[in-house]
Write a protein that holds these residues in place. Structure first.
Motif, PDB file in Angstrom:
ATOM      1  N   SER A  72      -0.148  12.655  -4.268  1.00  0.00           N
ATOM      2  CA  SER A  72      -1.625  11.991  -4.475  1.00  0.00           C
ATOM      3  C   SER A  72      -1.467  10.548  -5.453  1.00  0.00           C
ATOM      4  O   SER A  72      -2.154   9.498  -5.196  1.00  0.00           O
ATOM      5  CB  SER A  72      -2.355  13.090  -5.242  1.00  0.00           C
ATOM      6  N   LEU A  73      -0.400  10.718  -6.032  1.00  0.00           N
ATOM      7  CA  LEU A  73      -0.213   9.363  -6.795  1.00  0.00           C
ATOM      8  C   LEU A  73       0.172   8.286  -6.090  1.00  0.00           C
ATOM      9  O   LEU A  73      -0.209   7.415  -6.067  1.00  0.00           O
ATOM     10  CB  LEU A  73       0.925   9.677  -7.899  1.00  0.00           C
ATOM     11  N   GLY A  74       1.080   8.872  -5.129  1.00  0.00           N
ATOM     12  CA  GLY A  74       1.488   7.360  -4.069  1.00  0.00           C
ATOM     13  C   GLY A  74       0.422   6.968  -3.382  1.00  0.00           C
ATOM     14  O   GLY A  74       0.289   5.882  -2.983  1.00  0.00           O
ATOM     15  N   HIS A  75      -0.466   8.051  -2.836  1.00  0.00           N
ATOM     16  CA  HIS A  75      -1.744   7.479  -2.106  1.00  0.00           C
ATOM     17  C   HIS A  75      -2.630   6.734  -3.015  1.00  0.00           C
ATOM     18  O   HIS A  75      -3.009   5.537  -2.514  1.00  0.00           O
ATOM     19  CB  HIS A  75      -2.479   8.779  -1.727  1.00  0.00           C
ATOM     20  N   TYR A  76      -2.746   7.111  -4.106  1.00  0.00           N
ATOM     21  CA  TYR A  76      -3.742   6.333  -5.294  1.00  0.00           C
ATOM     22  C   TYR A  76      -3.073   5.091  -5.529  1.00  0.00           C
ATOM     23  O   TYR A  76      -4.057   4.193  -5.387  1.00  0.00           O
ATOM     24  CB  TYR A  76      -3.982   7.332  -6.424  1.00  0.00           C
ATOM     25  N   CYS A  77      -2.019   4.921  -5.620  1.00  0.00           N
ATOM     26  CA  CYS A  77      -1.273   3.563  -6.037  1.00  0.00           C
ATOM     27  C   CYS A  77      -1.310   2.668  -4.667  1.00  0.00           C
ATOM     28  O   CYS A  77      -1.734   1.470  -4.728  1.00  0.00           O
ATOM     29  CB  CYS A  77       0.067   3.664  -6.539  1.00  0.00           C
ATOM     30  N   ARG A  78      -0.916   3.185  -3.294  1.00  0.00           N
ATOM     31  CA  ARG A  78      -0.810   2.241  -2.328  1.00  0.00           C
ATOM     32  C   ARG A  78      -2.244   2.158  -1.569  1.00  0.00           C
ATOM     33  O   ARG A  78      -2.379   0.700  -1.602  1.00  0.00           O
ATOM     34  CB  ARG A  78       0.241   3.076  -1.377  1.00  0.00           C
ATOM     35  N   ASP A  79      -2.856   3.026  -1.655  1.00  0.00           N
ATOM     36  CA  ASP A  79      -4.027   2.900  -0.454  1.00  0.00           C
ATOM     37  C   ASP A  79      -5.433   2.673  -1.394  1.00  0.00           C
ATOM     38  O   ASP A  79      -6.237   2.155  -0.832  1.00  0.00           O
ATOM     39  CB  ASP A  79      -4.308   4.385   0.233  1.00  0.00           C
ATOM     40  N   VAL A  80      -5.406   3.046  -2.556  1.00  0.00           N
ATOM     41  CA  VAL A  80      -6.871   3.069  -3.488  1.00  0.00           C
ATOM     42  C   VAL A  80      -6.467   1.793  -4.327  1.00  0.00           C
ATOM     43  O   VAL A  80      -7.157   0.634  -4.353  1.00  0.00           O
ATOM     44  CB  VAL A  80      -6.997   4.119  -4.297  1.00  0.00           C
ATOM     45  N   LEU A  81      -5.470   1.466  -5.315  1.00  0.00           N
ATOM     46  CA  LEU A  81      -5.295   0.524  -6.111  1.00  0.00           C
ATOM     47  C   LEU A  81      -4.667  -0.810  -5.390  1.00  0.00           C
ATOM     48  O   LEU A  81      -4.971  -1.680  -5.790  1.00  0.00           O
ATOM     49  CB  LEU A  81      -4.497   0.935  -7.085  1.00  0.00           C
ATOM     50  N   ARG A  82      -4.163  -0.521  -4.286  1.00  0.00           N
ATOM     51  CA  ARG A  82      -3.246  -1.388  -3.607  1.00  0.00           C
ATOM     52  C   ARG A  82      -2.526  -2.162  -4.215  1.00  0.00           C
ATOM     53  O   ARG A  82      -2.466  -3.657  -4.546  1.00  0.00           O
ATOM     54  CB  ARG A  82      -4.374  -2.391  -2.807  1.00  0.00           C
ATOM     55  N   LEU A  83      -1.547  -1.577  -5.040  1.00  0.00           N
ATOM     56  CA  LEU A  83      -0.755  -2.281  -6.116  1.00  0.00           C
ATOM     57  C   LEU A  83       0.537  -3.068  -5.373  1.00  0.00           C
ATOM     58  O   LEU A  83       0.975  -3.789  -6.167  1.00  0.00           O
ATOM     59  CB  LEU A  83       0.015  -1.166  -6.729  1.00  0.00           C
ATOM     60  N   GLY A  84       0.766  -2.876  -4.128  1.00  0.00           N
ATOM     61  CA  GLY A  84       1.728  -3.560  -3.598  1.00  0.00           C
ATOM     62  C   GLY A  84       3.057  -3.071  -4.026  1.00  0.00           C
ATOM     63  O   GLY A  84       3.064  -1.827  -4.266  1.00  0.00           O
ATOM     64  N   ALA A  85       4.256  -3.931  -3.969  1.00  0.00           N
ATOM     65  CA  ALA A  85       5.534  -3.493  -4.451  1.00  0.00           C
ATOM     66  C   ALA A  85       5.276  -2.823  -5.947  1.00  0.00           C
ATOM     67  O   ALA A  85       4.981  -3.615  -6.750  1.00  0.00           O
ATOM     68  CB  ALA A  85       6.440  -4.548  -4.145  1.00  0.00           C
ATOM     69  N   PHE A  86       5.755  -1.857  -6.213  1.00  0.00           N
ATOM     70  CA  PHE A  86       5.981  -1.387  -7.746  1.00  0.00           C
ATOM     71  C   PHE A  86       7.088  -0.203  -7.863  1.00  0.00           C
ATOM     72  O   PHE A  86       7.534   0.051  -6.871  1.00  0.00           O
ATOM     73  CB  PHE A  86       4.473  -0.724  -7.986  1.00  0.00           C
ATOM     74  N   THR A  87       7.551  -0.458  -9.174  1.00  0.00           N
ATOM     75  CA  THR A  87       8.572   0.702  -9.446  1.00  0.00           C
ATOM     76  C   THR A  87       7.941   1.642 -10.677  1.00  0.00           C
ATOM     77  O   THR A  87       7.276   0.979 -11.374  1.00  0.00           O
ATOM     78  CB  THR A  87       9.810  -0.222 -10.125  1.00  0.00           C
ATOM     79  N   VAL A  88       8.382   2.918 -10.644  1.00  0.00           N
ATOM     80  CA  VAL A  88       8.033   4.000 -11.625  1.00  0.00           C
ATOM     81  C   VAL A  88       9.152   3.913 -12.533  1.00  0.00           C
ATOM     82  O   VAL A  88      10.177   4.335 -12.329  1.00  0.00           O
ATOM     83  CB  VAL A  88       7.720   5.336 -10.804  1.00  0.00           C
TER      84      VAL A  88
END
Length: 409
Positions: free
Chosen positions: A239-255
């Motif tokens: 769910s976090l991956g979906h939120y960061c990629r598809d909703v927030l559209r963060l692009g490349a990121f590191t955790v």
């Protein structure tokens, strides 16, 4: 094999069990004023698996905080996103939303306690507490395995409960968060996203994203649900991956780090006095606000009230929340749990129709009866009234124990 030698008995006016938010807030209050309550010992678990991982706590207040040096970030603007994608940004001034990390908070309070001649932190595992003629005694085990007894006039226990008290409704606020760093500047560091409902909603309860920007390219991003049972770590990660990629559209990121927890949201009654000289504080004493999961601000208020009472010679732990607030929370929890109200619509509607400063004061239990009546008229009146009528007739039952009591609030 011989048993380890018993350590000499130690005495103090106050013993605090647990060095989390509630325990250290109380220790700070007891030692910060000129009117002292005497000697204070804080018992914390030794290094190892019994110590909780680093946590994030948030609260709102006006002006400077008692723990200003430990504040990691603060925001004067808050934003809520509806399920339709619409965004509402509000200014709750003069209140600010603040974030601190448990490690910095502990370091700050430990330094203050070390500078106080009557206070100290003791590393050990606290066990049973028993009443004595002049207070209470705590059985502890030192890190080297040796038994130790602490005697005090008053004992304040902030350790998590093994089981929650019986309740009519018990939900969990459960979550997983990532501290992310993006390759490009993706965040507005002046605005905290308090609730973002642009995530798939579960069949039961509600879900939202939560974004606390620390810089233009760094933020704490969380996925949170209000529901009956927690999820698996793998489900949170998805769910976090979906939120960061598809909703927030963060692009490349590191955790860079992660945190996970579950906070009880319950209308249970938490006893605050469990012996003539033994009291519960923090979440164990009912400091967690049932409808929101926020605890840190209530722990501060409760600590100030306890310190004032002890200074006046009145050993007591006042209730962390008022009766009206708890009654309204019980109705809201039941209405959410039965599905009579739509959670995302309720919260987005409140932020759009109620001044932000008043709404935050309401969530903190600091509004007048007239203000609360006006806010109540901006909720679904029919379902709320139906729930309020049936609530006194419902039995209380023991809920399942949550897998974690970590708090992000």
């Amino acid at each position: 094999m011989s048993r380890p030698a018993t350590l000499p008995e130690q005495r103090a006016d106050v013993v605090i069990l647990g060095g989390g938010a509630a325990g250290l807030c109380l220790a700070h209050q007891l030692t910060a004023t000129a009117t002292t309550t005497g000697s204070v010992i804080v018992v914390e678990p030794p290094e190892g698996p019994s110590r909780p991982p680093e946590r994030t706590w948030c609260f709102w207040d006006e002006g400077s905080s008692d723990f200003e040096e430990a504040i990691s970030a603060s925001w004067s603007l808050l934003r809520v996103h509806g399920t339709d994608g619409g965004a509402l940004t509000v200014d709750p001034g003069p209140l600010r939303y603040r974030m601190l990390r448990s490690t910095r908070f502990e370091q700050l309070v430990h330094a203050r306690l070390a500078a106080h001649p009557g206070a100290r932190v003791l590393r050990g595992t606290a066990g049973a507490v028993r009443d004595t003629a002049d207070g209470a005694a705590v059985s502890c085990v030192a890190p080297d395995g040796r038994p130790l007894t602490l005697r005090a006039r008053h004992v304040f226990d902030s350790r998590p409960l093994h089981a929650l008290p019986p309740a009519r409704t018990c939900l969990l606020q459960h979550f997983r968060g990532w501290f992310v760093r993006t390759a490009a500047e993706r965040f507005d560091a002046t605005v905290a996203d308090l609730m973002d409902f642009r995530v798939p909603q579960p069949r039961h309860g509600l879900a939202f994203g939560y974004v606390l920007p620390l810089a233009c390219d760094r933020a704490l991003v969380e996925y949170t649900e209000f529901s009956r049972t927690p999820r698996t770590t793998a489900a949170y990660e998805a769910s976090l991956g979906h939120y960061c990629r598809d909703v927030l559209r963060l692009g490349a990121f590191t955790v860079e780090a992660a945190e996970q927890g579950a906070i009880p949201m319950t209308d249970a009654r938490f006893p605050r006095r469990i012996g003539p000289a033994v009291f519960r504080i923090g979440t164990a004493g009912g400091a967690t606000r049932p409808a929101t999961g926020y605890t840190f601000a209530a722990a501060q208020r409760q600590s100030r009230a306890i310190a004032a009472a002890l200074a006046a010679g009145r050993p007591l732990v006042p209730p962390p929340h008022g009766r009206r607030a708890l009654a309204m929370d019980a109705v809201l929890l039941r209405a959410l749990d039965t599905g009579r109200i739509d959670g995302p619509d309720l919260f987005t509607g409140l932020f759009s129709r109620v001044p932000a400063e008043r709404l935050l004061r309401f969530l903190d239990g600091a509004t007048t009866l007239r203000e609360e009546w006006a806010i109540g008229l901006r909720t679904p009146i029919g379902p709320m009234l139906r729930t309020a009528v049936e609530l006194p007739l419902l039995p209380r039952h023991f809920p399942p124990t949550p897998r974690s009591a970590e708090s992000a609030s």
